[in-house]
Motif scaffolding. Sequence first.
Motif, PDB file in Angstrom:
ATOM      1  N   PHE A  29      17.776  59.885  71.186  1.00  0.00           N
ATOM      2  CA  PHE A  29      16.866  58.723  71.182  1.00  0.00           C
ATOM      3  C   PHE A  29      17.585  57.468  70.711  1.00  0.00           C
ATOM      4  O   PHE A  29      17.131  56.356  70.955  1.00  0.00           O
ATOM      5  N   ILE A  30      18.730  57.662  70.043  1.00  0.00           N
ATOM      6  CA  ILE A  30      19.644  56.540  69.828  1.00  0.00           C
ATOM      7  C   ILE A  30      20.812  56.829  70.786  1.00  0.00           C
ATOM      8  O   ILE A  30      21.562  57.789  70.573  1.00  0.00           O
ATOM      9  N   GLN A  65      22.454  57.902  59.181  1.00  0.00           N
ATOM     10  CA  GLN A  65      21.046  57.941  59.638  1.00  0.00           C
ATOM     11  C   GLN A  65      20.083  58.113  58.455  1.00  0.00           C
ATOM     12  O   GLN A  65      20.214  57.441  57.464  1.00  0.00           O
ATOM     13  N   SER A  66      19.161  59.082  58.584  1.00  0.00           N
ATOM     14  CA  SER A  66      18.088  59.157  57.579  1.00  0.00           C
ATOM     15  C   SER A  66      18.556  59.549  56.183  1.00  0.00           C
ATOM     16  O   SER A  66      17.789  59.406  55.231  1.00  0.00           O
ATOM     17  N   LYS A  69      18.193  57.064  53.472  1.00  0.00           N
ATOM     18  CA  LYS A  69      16.911  56.841  52.781  1.00  0.00           C
ATOM     19  C   LYS A  69      17.003  57.252  51.308  1.00  0.00           C
ATOM     20  O   LYS A  69      16.328  56.695  50.453  1.00  0.00           O
ATOM     21  N   PHE A  98       8.265  62.117  61.313  1.00  0.00           N
ATOM     22  CA  PHE A  98       8.864  61.106  60.437  1.00  0.00           C
ATOM     23  C   PHE A  98       8.621  59.676  60.921  1.00  0.00           C
ATOM     24  O   PHE A  98       8.674  58.735  60.142  1.00  0.00           O
ATOM     25  N   ASN A 117       9.642  57.198  58.164  1.00  0.00           N
ATOM     26  CA  ASN A 117      10.059  55.827  58.482  1.00  0.00           C
ATOM     27  C   ASN A 117       9.165  54.725  57.900  1.00  0.00           C
ATOM     28  O   ASN A 117       9.701  53.733  57.394  1.00  0.00           O
ATOM     29  N   GLU A 161      21.091  51.297  68.388  1.00  0.00           N
ATOM     30  CA  GLU A 161      19.760  51.506  67.812  1.00  0.00           C
ATOM     31  C   GLU A 161      18.960  50.197  67.776  1.00  0.00           C
ATOM     32  O   GLU A 161      17.750  50.212  68.006  1.00  0.00           O
ATOM     33  N   ASN A 168      10.342  51.481  65.453  1.00  0.00           N
ATOM     34  CA  ASN A 168      10.484  51.154  64.029  1.00  0.00           C
ATOM     35  C   ASN A 168      10.004  49.737  63.734  1.00  0.00           C
ATOM     36  O   ASN A 168       9.427  49.474  62.678  1.00  0.00           O
ATOM     37  N   TYR A 192      17.206  48.097  57.659  1.00  0.00           N
ATOM     38  CA  TYR A 192      17.033  49.553  57.714  1.00  0.00           C
ATOM     39  C   TYR A 192      17.904  50.155  58.834  1.00  0.00           C
ATOM     40  O   TYR A 192      18.557  51.188  58.642  1.00  0.00           O
ATOM     41  N   TYR A 244      12.417  66.780  57.438  1.00  0.00           N
ATOM     42  CA  TYR A 244      11.386  66.527  58.455  1.00  0.00           C
ATOM     43  C   TYR A 244      10.275  67.578  58.348  1.00  0.00           C
ATOM     44  O   TYR A 244       9.894  67.951  57.254  1.00  0.00           O
ATOM     45  N   GLY A 261      19.858  64.013  58.545  1.00  0.00           N
ATOM     46  CA  GLY A 261      19.796  62.836  59.407  1.00  0.00           C
ATOM     47  C   GLY A 261      20.092  63.260  60.836  1.00  0.00           C
ATOM     48  O   GLY A 261      20.799  64.255  61.052  1.00  0.00           O
TER      49      GLY A 261
END
Length: 313
Positions: A29-30, A65-66, A69, A98, A117, A161, A168, A192, A244, A261
């Motif tokens: 998706f990215i 990536q995640s 966070k 997420f 997110n 992204e 987002n 972000y 997740y 991530g």
Amino acid sequence: MPKTDRFRAAIDAAHGKFRKLAEGRNADFIPALAKMDPGLFGIALVTVDGKTEEKGDAGSRFTIQSISKVFTLACALQEVGDEAVLAKIGADATGQAFNSIMAIEQTKGKEMNPFVNPGAIATTSLIKGRTPAEKWKRILGMHEAFAGRKLEVDQEVYRSESATNGRNRAIAVLMHSYGRLYADPLVTTDLYTRQCAISVSASDLAVMSATLANGGKNPVTGKRVIDSKYVPRILAVMATAGLYDDSGLWLYRTGLPAKSGVGGGIIAVAPGRFGIAAFSPRVDAAGNSVRARKAIEYITAALSANPYNTKSL
Ligand code: GLU
């Protein structure tokens, strides 16, 4: 067997066991993530006294990536305190994906957590600074302090992204409309997106998670990165929402606070003992790296590292 030999043996065994596993596929998706070599597989472990063990492609770079966070949460806790983070973001699992917009609608942006997110972008919006550049300096600086070295943004992934992150941006604007985002929504989404594109290796991530295992003091540089009182807060969110929709399953199997991530990295923290990271780009339906997950599960069991297993103490 001496302790370090046990670490070495567990990492070698996990790498050998899962080296050939080819389940899952790169996240796409990215778009830039789809191009990563799916065969990469690295593991790194750093103890609270700074000893490092690595295997495979532990030095290969990929985007955090995640997992970012976790460290932006650390930055927010340090800047506004844990009660403000709890009040402004929340600390509960949403029970939704997420990046769910439904989760925002159901609670009008409340009762999020810093790893989905909406909550993560809201956490980024808490970072202080008069300009976006100042805020970015603080976010990147916190990641660098955890890693113990200067870090860079992977510009290709950042651009990829940025060109595709409409969802987002929608999340940020919606959160803002409910008064649950604390700075400009589009500027915050850009920060972000940039934090997600920070380039790291499994070795870096192992130092970062070992810093959490060591109460917020980097065991390699010897520098205190965050106040130790905030570490249990971060680990609590990692235990609740780190993997997740499979966070419960993960905790059931390992007992370890962790974060994954979609770049293929996973970190896990054995409090007071070690931090571990594994990386492999193919992810499962939940978004977790298949080999990284299996490797850390295996190593946790081999080292009796589940903190709930008091019998092993
Ligand atoms: N940058 C990604 C996003 O926000 C991170 C996804 C992830 O690793 O979970 O959609």
